[in-house]
Design a protein around this motif. Structure first.
Motif, PDB file in Angstrom:
ATOM      1  N   LYS B  86       0.845  -1.208   0.000  1.00 53.23           N
ATOM      2  CA  LYS B  86       0.000   0.000   0.000  1.00 53.23           C
ATOM      3  C   LYS B  86       0.879   1.257   0.000  1.00 53.23           C
ATOM      4  N   SER B  87       0.266   2.360  -0.389  1.00 51.64           N
ATOM      5  CA  SER B  87       0.997   3.641  -0.434  1.00 51.64           C
ATOM      6  C   SER B  87       1.669   3.947   0.908  1.00 51.64           C
ATOM      7  N   TYR B  88       0.930   3.784   2.011  1.00 54.09           N
ATOM      8  CA  TYR B  88       1.504   4.171   3.304  1.00 54.09           C
ATOM      9  C   TYR B  88       2.715   3.314   3.683  1.00 54.09           C
ATOM     10  N   GLN B  89       2.824   2.153   3.036  1.00 53.79           N
ATOM     11  CA  GLN B  89       3.975   1.281   3.299  1.00 53.79           C
ATOM     12  C   GLN B  89       5.180   1.645   2.419  1.00 53.79           C
ATOM     13  N   VAL B  90       4.899   1.916   1.132  1.00 56.54           N
ATOM     14  CA  VAL B  90       5.991   1.934   0.156  1.00 56.54           C
ATOM     15  C   VAL B  90       6.294   3.301  -0.469  1.00 56.54           C
ATOM     16  N   ALA B  91       5.396   4.285  -0.308  1.00 55.49           N
ATOM     17  CA  ALA B  91       5.578   5.563  -1.027  1.00 55.49           C
ATOM     18  C   ALA B  91       6.934   6.182  -0.720  1.00 55.49           C
ATOM     19  N   GLY B  92       7.664   6.516  -1.777  1.00 55.01           N
ATOM     20  CA  GLY B  92       8.949   7.181  -1.639  1.00 55.01           C
ATOM     21  C   GLY B  92      10.105   6.270  -1.228  1.00 55.01           C
ATOM     22  N   LYS B  93       9.816   5.015  -1.028  1.00 53.88           N
ATOM     23  CA  LYS B  93      10.872   4.115  -0.532  1.00 53.88           C
ATOM     24  C   LYS B  93      11.449   3.201  -1.615  1.00 53.88           C
ATOM     25  N   THR B  94      12.631   2.667  -1.332  1.00 53.72           N
ATOM     26  CA  THR B  94      13.215   1.615  -2.154  1.00 53.72           C
ATOM     27  C   THR B  94      12.803   0.263  -1.558  1.00 53.72           C
ATOM     28  N   VAL B  95      12.314  -0.625  -2.434  1.00 51.53           N
ATOM     29  CA  VAL B  95      11.958  -1.975  -1.969  1.00 51.53           C
ATOM     30  C   VAL B  95      12.867  -2.989  -2.660  1.00 51.53           C
ATOM     31  N   ILE B  96      13.563  -3.781  -1.856  1.00 50.05           N
ATOM     32  CA  ILE B  96      14.408  -4.858  -2.394  1.00 50.05           C
ATOM     33  C   ILE B  96      13.595  -6.148  -2.334  1.00 50.05           C
ATOM     34  N   ILE B  97      13.396  -6.771  -3.489  1.00 51.18           N
ATOM     35  CA  ILE B  97      12.501  -7.938  -3.549  1.00 51.18           C
ATOM     36  C   ILE B  97      13.225  -9.179  -4.055  1.00 51.18           C
ATOM     37  N   THR B  98      12.970 -10.315  -3.396  1.00 47.18           N
ATOM     38  CA  THR B  98      13.440 -11.601  -3.931  1.00 47.18           C
ATOM     39  C   THR B  98      12.291 -12.604  -3.900  1.00 47.18           C
ATOM     40  N   THR B  99      12.058 -13.234  -5.053  1.00 50.58           N
ATOM     41  CA  THR B  99      11.006 -14.255  -5.131  1.00 50.58           C
ATOM     42  C   THR B  99      11.571 -15.485  -5.837  1.00 50.58           C
ATOM     43  N   THR B 100      10.811 -16.572  -5.813  1.00 57.53           N
ATOM     44  CA  THR B 100      11.361 -17.843  -6.311  1.00 57.53           C
ATOM     45  C   THR B 100      11.556 -17.834  -7.823  1.00 57.53           C
ATOM     46  N   ASN B 101      10.567 -17.357  -8.553  1.00 64.38           N
ATOM     47  CA  ASN B 101      10.619 -17.485 -10.012  1.00 64.38           C
ATOM     48  C   ASN B 101      10.770 -16.144 -10.738  1.00 64.38           C
ATOM     49  N   GLY B 102      10.046 -15.127 -10.276  1.00 67.64           N
ATOM     50  CA  GLY B 102      10.014 -13.852 -10.986  1.00 67.64           C
ATOM     51  C   GLY B 102      11.370 -13.160 -11.045  1.00 67.64           C
ATOM     52  N   THR B 103      12.060 -13.086  -9.910  1.00 70.91           N
ATOM     53  CA  THR B 103      13.345 -12.376  -9.936  1.00 70.91           C
ATOM     54  C   THR B 103      14.386 -13.185 -10.725  1.00 70.91           C
ATOM     55  N   ARG B 104      14.238 -14.519 -10.720  1.00 76.11           N
ATOM     56  CA  ARG B 104      15.138 -15.369 -11.521  1.00 76.11           C
ATOM     57  C   ARG B 104      14.936 -15.084 -13.013  1.00 76.11           C
ATOM     58  N   ALA B 105      13.693 -14.882 -13.406  1.00 72.63           N
ATOM     59  CA  ALA B 105      13.397 -14.580 -14.817  1.00 72.63           C
ATOM     60  C   ALA B 105      14.023 -13.246 -15.218  1.00 72.63           C
ATOM     61  N   ILE B 106      13.957 -12.263 -14.312  1.00 71.67           N
ATOM     62  CA  ILE B 106      14.562 -10.946 -14.610  1.00 71.67           C
ATOM     63  C   ILE B 106      16.075 -11.089 -14.759  1.00 71.67           C
ATOM     64  N   GLN B 107      16.695 -11.857 -13.873  1.00 67.41           N
ATOM     65  CA  GLN B 107      18.148 -12.076 -13.972  1.00 67.41           C
ATOM     66  C   GLN B 107      18.502 -12.756 -15.298  1.00 67.41           C
ATOM     67  N   LYS B 108      17.686 -13.720 -15.686  1.00 69.33           N
ATOM     68  CA  LYS B 108      17.959 -14.481 -16.911  1.00 69.33           C
ATOM     69  C   LYS B 108      17.953 -13.577 -18.143  1.00 69.33           C
ATOM     70  N   ALA B 109      17.197 -12.487 -18.065  1.00 69.11           N
ATOM     71  CA  ALA B 109      17.064 -11.574 -19.209  1.00 69.11           C
ATOM     72  C   ALA B 109      18.132 -10.492 -19.206  1.00 69.11           C
ATOM     73  N   SER B 110      19.187 -10.669 -18.421  1.00 69.45           N
ATOM     74  CA  SER B 110      20.134  -9.568 -18.200  1.00 69.45           C
ATOM     75  C   SER B 110      20.849  -9.092 -19.468  1.00 69.45           C
TER      76      SER B 110
END
Lengths: 246, 246
Positions: B86-110
């Motif tokens: 939600k906005s009150y959680q994330v607005a203006g902030k940097t979020v570092i995310i790691t997930t099982t499949n999605g972030t691996r797919a992004i890395q694969k497309a480097s």
């Protein structure tokens, strides 16, 4: 009943195929050709992986058939066009066939309880046989050189659709079949294009390739649905025609 | 324009992704979550492959998000549910995310020229960005544990459909797009179920799994089409929201 559709030979893991009924599909053209040969009175079809194996099995009265790079193999009697496998050519004879993807798919399924040969031509017969044989089913799309081929996926969707229809007619209530995600995708893709199957097959990669090589009539022939009422199984390395009703 | 749809991370070969625009899709839930975070004012999202990497990048004011086995990682601020971002959680902030499949797919497309983040939520914006960027496009479905996931395939079909519509509207004539066979299958599967997307997502493997784990609302949220008009790209390892019209 559980039905798992596998996108190409390369994607099949041994455990996906063993102790199950496996339906092998290579619409353009291996399984369409084998089915046509059997429907035209061929005594048996023997699928083998290599040209050398095919030649080593040849005896008097047997025919050698198959392809490499879509073309007839030098010294063979027949290519991989279903239209070559007429009654006057094959009736009463054993045909030894080797193709690039289809026979490889059959070999890969060697640990299955039952192997049934499927194509658009015999989708209904194939679905009826599946319902008789097993509750654990894998539909193996041969694909092309380890890649998914649209015509095999659509055929898997067609056979899944025929299976649902058959089970519902038999029980009088909606069929209880659990498909894997890929199977659901193929079922829906088939339903979307079911009234334009011929055009769709002409526009996919293998349809275009075969048309360019002069085999457009093969694509038109293989896009026909439920013209053959046989559901052959591979038993002892050989295919014999078994009518759907047996 | 050539569009190649790839069924899961494991199926992607380096040459399929390099020097192209790659659209990465992980509908349930990684890319839907990243897009939601950015739409809610998050300054940037940094996708990383491992929990250790995520922790090593944490500084004051950054948030750690992600999942393992569909659940929040111990010590992390947020899980992988888009509804947490939600906005009150994330607005203006940097979020570092790691997930099982999605972030691996992004890395694969480097090695791609451009990496665009796609989901059902931003399909139209994503298609418009693709049309601006490149004529050689790969749509990479993340899948789940090296297997095809229906929701990612249907999203690829939806984005393909939006792309065709956008190109036709722009030129006034039917779009000239060449899809691979898998892309054609996904386009047709999407068209068949486009009016039952929510039910279809609830009935696929990940939809069932998430519902069982108490995340049914996430599935309902992620099944929405074109609610977000952003098409973020990964630049220098980070995602920033870029409105579709820019």
């Amino acid at each position: 009943m559980n039905v798992q559709v596998i996108s190409c030979v390369n994607e099949a893991r041994a455990e996906d195929l063993s102790q199950k009924t496996v339906v092998v599909i290579d619409v353009l053209r291996a399984t369409s050709t084998m089915l046509t040969a059997l429907a035209n009175g061929c005594h048996e079809v023997v699928p083998v992986e290599t040209v050398l194996q095919a030649k080593s099995l040849q005896t008097e009265g047997t025919l050698l058939g198959g392809e490499r790079f879509c073309k007839k193999i030098p010294g063979f009697d027949l290519g991989n066009s279903p239209l070559e496998y007429k009654s006057y050519q094959v009736a009463g004879k054993t045909v030894i066939i080797t193709t690039t993807n289809g026979t490889r798919a059959i070999q890969k399924a060697s640990k299955a309880n039952h192997i049934v040969i499927g194509s658009m031509l015999n989708a209904k017969a194939c679905a009826e046989r599946m319902a008789q044989l097993d509750n654990e089913i894998a539909i193996l799309c041969a694909g092309t050189q380890d890649l998914f081929s649209l015509e095999d996926g659509l055929c898997a969707g067609l056979i899944a659709d025929e299976l649902l229809r058959h089970l519902q007619a038999a029980s009088g209530s909606p069929a209880q079949v659990s498909f894997n995600d890929f199977g659901l995708a193929m079922l829906n893709a088939y339903r979307e294009v079911q009234h334009q199957l011929t055009d769709t097959l002409l526009s996919c990669a293998n349809g275009k390739r075969l048309t360019k090589l002069g085999f457009k009539d093969d694509v038109l022939y293989c896009a026909q649905v439920n013209t053959l009422a046989i559901a052959p199984q591979v038993i002892g390395g050989k295919l014999e025609a078994i009518p759907a009703c047996l």
